[in-house]
Motif scaffolding. Structure first.
Motif, PDB file in Angstrom:
ATOM      1  N   LYS A 320     134.564 -48.609 -54.557  1.00  0.00           N
ATOM      2  CA  LYS A 320     133.395 -48.611 -53.357  1.00  0.00           C
ATOM      3  C   LYS A 320     133.820 -49.518 -52.761  1.00  0.00           C
ATOM      4  O   LYS A 320     133.839 -50.620 -53.326  1.00  0.00           O
ATOM      5  CB  LYS A 320     131.925 -48.075 -53.854  1.00  0.00           C
ATOM      6  CG  LYS A 320     131.259 -48.701 -54.855  1.00  0.00           C
ATOM      7  CD  LYS A 320     129.779 -48.092 -54.589  1.00  0.00           C
ATOM      8  CE  LYS A 320     129.160 -49.223 -55.834  1.00  0.00           C
ATOM      9  NZ  LYS A 320     128.370 -48.686 -56.592  1.00  0.00           N
ATOM     10  N   ILE A 321     132.947 -49.966 -51.880  1.00  0.00           N
ATOM     11  CA  ILE A 321     132.848 -51.286 -50.641  1.00  0.00           C
ATOM     12  C   ILE A 321     131.123 -51.312 -50.541  1.00  0.00           C
ATOM     13  O   ILE A 321     130.606 -50.524 -50.670  1.00  0.00           O
ATOM     14  CB  ILE A 321     133.775 -51.161 -50.189  1.00  0.00           C
ATOM     15  CG1 ILE A 321     134.820 -51.345 -49.657  1.00  0.00           C
ATOM     16  CG2 ILE A 321     132.800 -52.528 -48.929  1.00  0.00           C
ATOM     17  CD1 ILE A 321     135.865 -51.474 -48.471  1.00  0.00           C
ATOM     18  N   GLU A 322     130.715 -52.623 -51.582  1.00  0.00           N
ATOM     19  CA  GLU A 322     129.339 -52.835 -51.541  1.00  0.00           C
ATOM     20  C   GLU A 322     128.644 -53.059 -50.204  1.00  0.00           C
ATOM     21  O   GLU A 322     129.391 -54.130 -49.607  1.00  0.00           O
ATOM     22  CB  GLU A 322     129.306 -53.304 -52.928  1.00  0.00           C
ATOM     23  CG  GLU A 322     128.109 -52.637 -53.751  1.00  0.00           C
ATOM     24  CD  GLU A 322     128.082 -53.745 -54.865  1.00  0.00           C
ATOM     25  OE1 GLU A 322     127.989 -54.646 -54.927  1.00  0.00           O
ATOM     26  OE2 GLU A 322     127.974 -53.059 -55.990  1.00  0.00           O
ATOM     27  N   GLN A 324     128.202 -53.093 -47.601  1.00  0.00           N
ATOM     28  CA  GLN A 324     129.025 -53.286 -45.969  1.00  0.00           C
ATOM     29  C   GLN A 324     128.272 -52.938 -44.763  1.00  0.00           C
ATOM     30  O   GLN A 324     127.666 -51.793 -44.898  1.00  0.00           O
ATOM     31  CB  GLN A 324     130.263 -51.675 -45.540  1.00  0.00           C
ATOM     32  CG  GLN A 324     131.527 -51.597 -44.967  1.00  0.00           C
ATOM     33  CD  GLN A 324     132.248 -50.647 -45.009  1.00  0.00           C
ATOM     34  OE1 GLN A 324     132.200 -49.989 -46.448  1.00  0.00           O
ATOM     35  NE2 GLN A 324     133.231 -50.508 -44.481  1.00  0.00           N
TER      36      GLN A 324
END
Ligand SMILES: [Zn+2]
Lengths: 327, 283
Positions: A320-322, A324
């Protein structure tokens, strides 16, 4: 029930009991000429039902045992059953020939194919010769050599994976096991011919992947495919070799779990008591899978196929992209 | 070719690891001698007695080979999830949390733009301090993105690799598939004429060695680094013997023709600079 002496796994004990009873009844029938056919038929029915019941509820660790069953059909059985005029290649042209991997060409249902697989032994003697299906660098290099020949003549490649892992040995390291596997992985991603990979028993980590990159990845229903053996995982994380049940569950190494994760494309159904209980049926089913998929993959233009192969692996992974920012 | 770059420019700020050892003396894992910590730091963290190269942190690697102030980290916010909902003595989430706290890193691999000597490059560092530098989804994804960045910007990629853990157990087969993901991109590097230099550090094993780490145009290793496929303990169990001293060390690999060069840390920057210069397009 098969004619040869079947080896029963621990959780198959109820089946062994029934089989024992059946053979006793048969013995009595023969010796005393008693008509007990009805009883035999009933027990056979019970055997089938019990088989279904047991195999419908296998735990991950039980599947590991089925996948490693000594009577499970081997690569050589599938070759014998499916390939006509099989011609086996030998050697990597550098160091030697590795009996842990069989590689050759032949006619499969009237089409020329290349077929490559790890070969576990059917008995102790063959197991020693085949090194329990654990390949040396020569094995991977031989496999690649045959894939290149297949590419040259546009033969589809079928690989059958069945190994505890690549051979952990001084000699294997001296001859660069890591690079042998890495090269195969890389080159298989570019081989310009369809590749079908089938895990037929044990898919043991990098040693499996060394012949395991392709357009279609299938697993037999009770085969396993794992980044590490349950024993290895148990001893590293649980510090206890006996925690294999927990490790097998945690690793998600069964076919249904891997299908759900999107890491394989299809599960090939096994006979209700596992491939070892009805090997002829298993071989036919596997043949049908190969036939269907060769037809499908051969209809795709080669560059499109390669792009698809690349994208398939490019997209594997979960992250996942934290924080974002929404742009 | 599809590039998935969502360009975000995040400066690197590896937080100072909170539990830095206050001990003044360190024991060399190779020769077991005690070394004064100050002495070690002066000497590129090389053991003055036996030449063992202590493992560096990501930040130390950047300081060692990148021109000051030129490292620009990308995709620092890509983090691991727990796709298997791993149930072990420790959960994956707990393990990740622990490693983040201990190392100050988000994940084992950091990459970004960097000036190495006079060459604008892409630098990827796999830090053996974070879950043994094992490769899961994030390491795989970030390495591929590093390669894609190098191709788009027509820069060489330098990979510093300390992947002792191989493919990461906590992500099961997903980790194994990262070997394919990171190996197949090498074909794209070839087609785009992108130089790929791999520097192997202690330790680089298993699924990391048997994928991207070994597939570079130029393979360099630090002295005495443990590099190989099967772990030494597994081999010992198989052969039921002790392994010879120096087995699977850089010098052993070099002797067997598996490496281009074994480069002491004190010369690494110089060596990389030289190679990058040769490959740089002529003016
Ligand atoms: Zn020392």
């Amino acid at each position: 029930m098969s004619e040869m002496q079947r080896k029963y796994l621990d959780f198959e004990k109820p089946l062994e009991e029934i089989e024992k009873n059946i053979s006793e009844l048969r013995e009595i029938k023969k010796r005393k000429n008693v008509d007990n056919q009805l009883q035999i038929t009933q027990l056979q029915q019970l055997f089938r039902e019990k088989t279904k019941e047991i195999y419908a509820n296998l735990t991950a660790w039980q599947k590991v045992q089925v996948a490693r069953h000594p009577q499970r059909p081997r690569t050589s059985d599938y070759i014998d059953g499916l390939i006509e005029q099989f011609y086996e290649f030998h050697g990597d042209r550098i160091h030697g020939d590795d009996p842990a991997i069989i590689a050759g060409i032949g006619k499969f249902r009237s089409k020329s194919v290349a077929i490559i697989g790890h070969q576990k032994g059917k008995d102790t003697e063959e197991n020693i010769k085949r090194n329990f299906g654990m390949a040396h660098p020569e094995g991977y290099r031989k496999a690649l050599r045959i894939m290149k020949i297949a590419e040259k003549f546009s033969f589809p490649v079928v690989t059958l994976v069945d190994t505890p892992g690549a051979h952990p040995h001084i000699e294997a390291e001296e001859r660069n096991q890591a690079l042998a596997i890495a090269s195969n992985i890389y080159q298989m991603s570019e081989i310009q011919t369809p590749i079908i990979v089938i895990i037929i028993g044990e898919g043991g980590s990098g040693g499996a992947l060394g012949i395991g990159v392709g357009d279609k990845i299938a697993m037999l229903e009770f085969s396993i495919y794992s980044v590490i053996s349950p024993e290895g995982c148990a001893s590293i994380l649980w510090k206890d070799q006996k925690a294999v049940k927990e490790a097998s569950e945690a690793l998600k190494l069964t076919a249904p779990e891997l299908l759900k994760l999107g890491l394989i494309d299809e599960i090939i159904k096994e006979p209700s008591g596992g491939a070892h209980s009805q090997s002829q049926e298993m071989i036919r089913t596997l043949g049908d899978y190969i036939e269907k998929n060769i037809a499908e993959l051969s209809s795709i233009e080669i560059n499109a196929l390669l792009e698809k192969r690349y994208e398939k692996y490019r997209n594997m992974g979960f992250y996942k992209i934290e924080n974002q920012e929404i742009l | 070719m599809i590039f998935r770059h969502r360009k975000r420019y995040i400066p690197i700020t590896p937080k100072e690891a909170p539990d830095i050892k206050k001990d003044l003396w360190q024991k060399c894992p190779d020769c077991n001698k005690l070394i004064y910590e100050g002495k070690l730091k002066e000497n590129f963290k090389i053991c003055p007695h036996c030449g063992y190269h202590f493992r560096l942190t990501t930040k130390e690697w950047i300081n060692l080979i990148v021109e000051p102030g030129t490292f620009e980290e990308l995709d620092a916010n890509i983090v691991s999830v727990d796709p298997l909902e791993f149930k072990g003595p420790k959960t994956y989430k707990e393990k990740l949390e622990e490693e983040r706290k201990r190392t100050g890193l988000n994940e084992a691999l950091v990459y970004g733009r960097a000036m190495i000597g006079k060459t604008p490059s892409v630098l990827s560092i796999l830090d053996s301090n974070f879950i043994m530098g094992s490769m899961g989804s994030v390491v795989g994804e970030k390495f591929v993105r590093a390669c894609e960045l190098a191709m788009v910007e027509k820069k060489p990629i330098v990979s510093i690799c300390g992947g002792g853990g191989g493919a990461r157990m906590y992500e099961g087969l997903i980790s194994l598939m990262q070997m394919v993901k990171t190996s197949q991109v090498v074909g794209k590097l070839k087609k785009t004429k992108t130089l790929y230099i791999s520097v192997l550090t202690d330790p680089t094993m298993g699924g990391v060695a048997a994928s991207f780490a070994f597939l570079a145009d130029i393979l360099i290793a630090e002295p005495k680094a443990l590099i190989g496929f099967a772990g030494p303990r597994v081999i010992e169990q198989t052969i039921k013997q002790k392994l010879p001293h120096g087995f699977q060390r850089s010098e052993f690999l070099y002797q067997h023709g598996m490496l281009d060069q074994v480069v002491p840390r004190s010369n690494l920057k110089q060596t990389l600079t030289k190679i990058l210069t040769i490959f740089a397009p002529s003016q």
